[in-house]
Design a protein around this motif. Structure first.
Motif, short mmCIF file in Angstrom:
data_model
loop_
_atom_site.label_atom_id
_atom_site.label_comp_id
_atom_site.label_asym_id
_atom_site.label_seq_id
_atom_site.Cartn_x
_atom_site.Cartn_y
_atom_site.Cartn_z
N GLY A 1 41.60 39.28 39.09
CA GLY A 1 41.60 37.90 38.65
C GLY A 1 42.37 36.98 39.56
N VAL B 1 44.39 31.45 42.29
CA VAL B 1 43.66 31.68 41.04
C VAL B 1 42.16 31.48 41.26
CG1 VAL B 1 43.33 30.91 38.66
CG2 VAL B 1 45.64 31.09 39.61
N LEU C 1 39.11 34.18 40.75
CA LEU C 1 38.11 34.04 39.70
C LEU C 1 36.71 33.80 40.25
CD1 LEU C 1 40.08 31.85 37.10
CD2 LEU C 1 39.67 34.31 37.05
N TRP C 2 36.61 33.11 41.40
CA TRP C 2 35.30 32.80 41.99
C TRP C 2 35.26 33.25 43.45
CZ3 TRP C 2 37.55 29.07 38.71
CH2 TRP C 2 36.87 28.88 37.50
#
Length: 537
Positions: free
Chosen positions: A413, A511, A515-516
């Motif tokens: 993550g 972050v 996440l992407w």
């Protein structure tokens, strides 16, 4: 777009010259020092803005194609050209460089490291930025070498003149000398390899050489070139056992010097492996790939064990030095991904490059702030005789340090996870011609390294953020101090406004990249596929 990329590369140099000139009377502010520091923020901010515009104007449907190209003859007799361009491999590194340099300039505006005049500091910072940006933008082997070397002198002076503290002048100068001797020695060997390729192929153009994919070079030339160029790049990466300059340089460097050294300069070596060695000399790389992977996994284990030794209570370990050794381990994953010679592994290496720049840059910012407040980066001192440590004294600062630590250990993550995972996936099924049993062994060793990484980072968080003593002993110590009339443990300034401004982009991007990951991989994968296929999409 052509003009924009040229401006991004040359702009910091112009800003460096302007920084050495007297400031116009209306722009001096409260003092000339403040004016030149503001100049540094302005120039690096403008370069960051131009880089963002370049990224927005980049054709994301064709990331494998060189874009914003400039190709001008420079030394006709040697066919050396001023050839610039950007693709999905170099664009993220350009943005990372511009971002970190701007954040360093912003941080220095409020917390200028002790040393000589800020004029020299700002000029060196801008020259360093220009050299790094040029390294990721040039497409000529000799220009690559010149840009690669351009960053050495600024970093030497940043360490030697603005590093350490009043009592460690000799230490910081010795660290600076060690840094430049190691890297210069590696660069001389690398230059011989670059000349060997250029003279045998008849061109120094990196795009033409990558398209030829080694067909114009004999196996012996490729082997010699990979050995010579690889040694030079391995020093800058740094690869074990050529890493010993790094801990001293990081320990002695000022905060912004450590951020740029870890966040940007180390990426120049691994970028050279991907841009030059892999596509231009694939047969030579295939021969040396198992050895590169072996050195990489040894570096992963060695770096982790060194960090564990420094983190141990009573070892007197320095937190900056510990993070420097952690870079040896993290860059080992990058080298392992490159050594697999697969799209999966190379994409993982490029992703890990960016993640390491974001996370380790944040870690060095945080350690610099902690050292400023405590007056020391010694782990035993930071644990504190009261046991309160960061959570009790500066909770936001402690929370950020814990966040950066768990990101660095590869928590799913967050950005640190994907690059290391893809590098190990690449080792699970390496390129044709490489020994799968050997790379499976390397994968297992690297996986064990992730456990060691988690161990030392969690020890650091427990000791620095939570303190060293159990609560019962803490209460007894406080009672003894109270009876002796000792003052209450001091509370330190928590995250300041300018620190929040400098660190927030790194936290957010860590972050978002976690996440992407497809945003970054969507840029690098087509370019990597084309590079490994010899210029064929």
């Amino acid at each position: 777009m052509q003009f924009l990329l040229a401006l991004i590369v040359v702009g910091p140099l112009i800003g460096a010259v302007a920084a050495l000139l007297p400031a116009p009377p209306g722009l001096r502010g409260k003092s000339p020092d403040q004016a030149v520091l503001r100049h540094g923020v302005t120039v690096t901010g403008a370069i960051l803005l131009a880089t963002i515009v370049l990224a927005l104007g980049f054709d994301h449907d064709q990331p494998s194609r060189m874009q914003a190209t400039t190709d001008i003859s420079w030394i006709a007799a040697l066919d050396v050209r001023i050839h610039l361009g950007v693709d999905g491999i170099s664009l993220p590194l350009l943005v990372l460089t511009a971002l970190l340099t701007f954040l360093c300039a912003l941080y220095s505006y409020f917390t200028m490291p002790p040393g000589p005049s800020p004029k020299g500091f700002v000029a060196l910072l801008l020259v360093l930025e220009s050299g790094t940006l040029a390294t990721f933008a040039v497409l000529d082997l000799l220009l690559f070498f010149l840009a690669f070397e351009m960053v050495l002198i600024p970093m030497y002076f940043l360490i030697a003149r603005w590093g350490g503290s009043e009592g460690v002048t000799g230490g910081r100068r010795a660290a600076a000398v060690k840094f430049i001797l190691y890297t210069l020695l590696g660069s001389v060997v690398m230059l011989l390899g670059l000349l060997l390729i250029g003279l045998h192929a008849g061109t120094f153009d990196m795009v033409a050489l990558a398209t030829d994919n080694g067909r114009g070079l004999s196996t012996s030339v490729q082997l010699t070139a990979v050995l010579a160029i690889g040694l030079g790049l391995a020093v800058k990466t740094p690869m074990w056992p050529l890493h010993s300059w790094l801990p001293d340089a990081h320990t002695a460097a000022p905060t912004v010097g450590s951020v740029l050294l870890a966040g940007v300069l180390l990426k120049m070596g691994t970028y050279g492996f991907v841009r030059i060695v892999l596509p231009i000399a694939p047969d030579g790389m295939r021969t040396f790939a198992p050895y590169l992977a072996a050195f990489a996994v040894v570096g992963i284990i060695y770096g982790s064990l060194a960090c564990l030794a420094l983190a141990k209570q009573g070892a007197g370990g320095d937190l900056k030095r510990l993070i420097a050794y952690s870079s040896v381990g993290h860059m080992g994953f990058v080298l392992l991904g490159i050594a697999t010679m697969t799209p999966t592994g190379v994409n993982g290496a490029l992703f890990a490059n960016i993640a390491h720049g974001l996370i380790t840059g944040l870690l060095f910012f945080l350690v610099g702030a902690v050292k400023e407040r405590y007056g020391s980066a010694d782990l035993d001192t930071l644990a504190g005789a009261t046991g309160a440590a960061l959570y009790g004294r500066a909770p936001r600062l402690g929370g950020l340090l814990a966040f950066a630590a768990v990101a660095s250990l590869g928590l799913p993550g967050l950005a640190g996870f994907w690059g290391e995972m893809l590098a190990m996936f690449g080792a699970f099924d390496p390129a044709e011609g490489l020994s799968r049993p050997a790379f499976l062994t390397f994968m297992v060793i690297a996986g064990f390294g992730t456990l060691l990484t988690a161990a030392y980072l969690l020890i650091v968080v427990r000791r620095v953020c939570m303190g060293a003593q159990p609560q019962e002993a803490l209460r007894e110590a406080q009672q003894d101090e109270a009876r002796a009339g000792a003052p209450e443990p001091a509370r330190f300034a928590d995250v300041r406004t300018y620190e929040f401004a400098a660190w927030t982009p790194l936290v957010v991007l860590t972050v978002l990249a976690g996440l992407w990951p497809a945003v970054l991989l969507g840029l690098t994968d087509p370019a990597v596929q084309k590079l490994l296929a010899g210029g064929k999409s």
